[in-house]
Design a protein around this motif. Structure first.
Motif, PDB file in Angstrom:
ATOM      1  N   ILE A  74      19.228  21.302  37.995  1.00 26.00           N
ATOM      2  CA  ILE A  74      17.762  20.682  37.871  1.00 26.00           C
ATOM      3  C   ILE A  74      16.718  21.766  38.563  1.00 26.00           C
ATOM      4  O   ILE A  74      16.906  22.032  39.463  1.00 26.00           O
ATOM      5  N   ILE A  75      15.897  22.192  37.433  1.00 28.56           N
ATOM      6  CA  ILE A  75      15.055  23.171  37.828  1.00 28.56           C
ATOM      7  C   ILE A  75      13.421  22.264  37.810  1.00 28.56           C
ATOM      8  O   ILE A  75      13.246  21.930  36.530  1.00 28.56           O
ATOM      9  N   LYS A  86       9.236  17.956  43.690  1.00 30.98           N
ATOM     10  CA  LYS A  86      10.229  17.751  44.588  1.00 30.98           C
ATOM     11  C   LYS A  86      10.475  16.117  44.474  1.00 30.98           C
ATOM     12  O   LYS A  86      11.635  15.859  44.501  1.00 30.98           O
ATOM     13  N   PRO A  87       9.719  15.028  44.483  1.00 34.13           N
ATOM     14  CA  PRO A  87      10.012  13.614  44.477  1.00 34.13           C
ATOM     15  C   PRO A  87      10.679  13.627  43.087  1.00 34.13           C
ATOM     16  O   PRO A  87      11.450  12.665  43.169  1.00 34.13           O
ATOM     17  N   LEU A  88      10.184  14.183  42.001  1.00 35.31           N
ATOM     18  CA  LEU A  88      11.050  14.060  40.713  1.00 35.31           C
ATOM     19  C   LEU A  88      12.239  14.578  40.665  1.00 35.31           C
ATOM     20  O   LEU A  88      13.241  14.045  40.134  1.00 35.31           O
ATOM     21  N   ALA A  89      12.400  15.779  41.520  1.00 39.84           N
ATOM     22  CA  ALA A  89      13.598  16.389  41.361  1.00 39.84           C
ATOM     23  C   ALA A  89      14.594  15.576  42.316  1.00 39.84           C
ATOM     24  O   ALA A  89      15.976  15.389  41.887  1.00 39.84           O
ATOM     25  N   GLN A  90      14.269  14.642  43.336  1.00 36.13           N
ATOM     26  CA  GLN A  90      15.104  13.797  43.863  1.00 36.13           C
ATOM     27  C   GLN A  90      15.568  12.548  43.325  1.00 36.13           C
ATOM     28  O   GLN A  90      16.791  12.339  43.277  1.00 36.13           O
ATOM     29  N   VAL A  91      14.702  12.287  42.479  1.00 40.97           N
ATOM     30  CA  VAL A  91      14.876  11.125  41.503  1.00 40.97           C
ATOM     31  C   VAL A  91      16.298  11.597  40.450  1.00 40.97           C
ATOM     32  O   VAL A  91      16.979  10.918  40.360  1.00 40.97           O
ATOM     33  N   PHE A 150      21.543  11.377  38.430  1.00 38.54           N
ATOM     34  CA  PHE A 150      22.689  12.260  37.935  1.00 38.54           C
ATOM     35  C   PHE A 150      23.935  12.291  38.963  1.00 38.54           C
ATOM     36  O   PHE A 150      25.013  12.268  38.511  1.00 38.54           O
ATOM     37  N   SER A 151      23.590  12.136  40.018  1.00 34.45           N
ATOM     38  CA  SER A 151      24.883  12.270  41.119  1.00 34.45           C
ATOM     39  C   SER A 151      25.662  10.780  41.116  1.00 34.45           C
ATOM     40  O   SER A 151      26.792  10.740  41.025  1.00 34.45           O
ATOM     41  N   LYS A 178      19.827  22.453  42.577  1.00 33.54           N
ATOM     42  CA  LYS A 178      18.411  22.413  42.542  1.00 33.54           C
ATOM     43  C   LYS A 178      17.803  23.797  42.618  1.00 33.54           C
ATOM     44  O   LYS A 178      18.394  24.411  43.438  1.00 33.54           O
ATOM     45  N   ALA A 179      16.685  23.841  41.912  1.00 35.54           N
ATOM     46  CA  ALA A 179      15.938  24.866  41.972  1.00 35.54           C
ATOM     47  C   ALA A 179      14.505  24.476  41.985  1.00 35.54           C
ATOM     48  O   ALA A 179      14.214  23.278  41.195  1.00 35.54           O
TER      49      ALA A 179
END
Length: 66
Positions: A7-8, A12-17, A22-23, A31-32
């Motif tokens: 996930i690039i 950061k909030p969207l990356a966490q969602v 996906f997990s 993540k990057a």
């Protein structure tokens, strides 16, 4: 063996969602938060799937996108 997703995402909030979603589906998450780090992780981690923000203006993301 779990499938890996990279996930690039610079937001950061969207990356966490995305990570949470996906997990729950059984993916191992990589993540990057910028394109340069994302390209490095792509080559080092060899993910099965990549999600990246189309709006990212990083040169490195444009290289991957092409």
């Amino acid at each position: 063996m779990k499938r890996k997703i990279l996930i690039i995402e610079d937001e950061k909030p969207l990356a966490q969602v995305l990570e949470d979603t996906f997990s729950q589906e059984g993916f191992e998450i990589i993540k990057a938060f910028d394109g340069e780090n994302g390209v490095d992780k792509f080559y080092n981690e060899k993910p099965d799937l990549i999600h990246f923000s189309k709006g990212n203006t990083s040169h490195d993301i444009k290289v991957v996108n092409n």
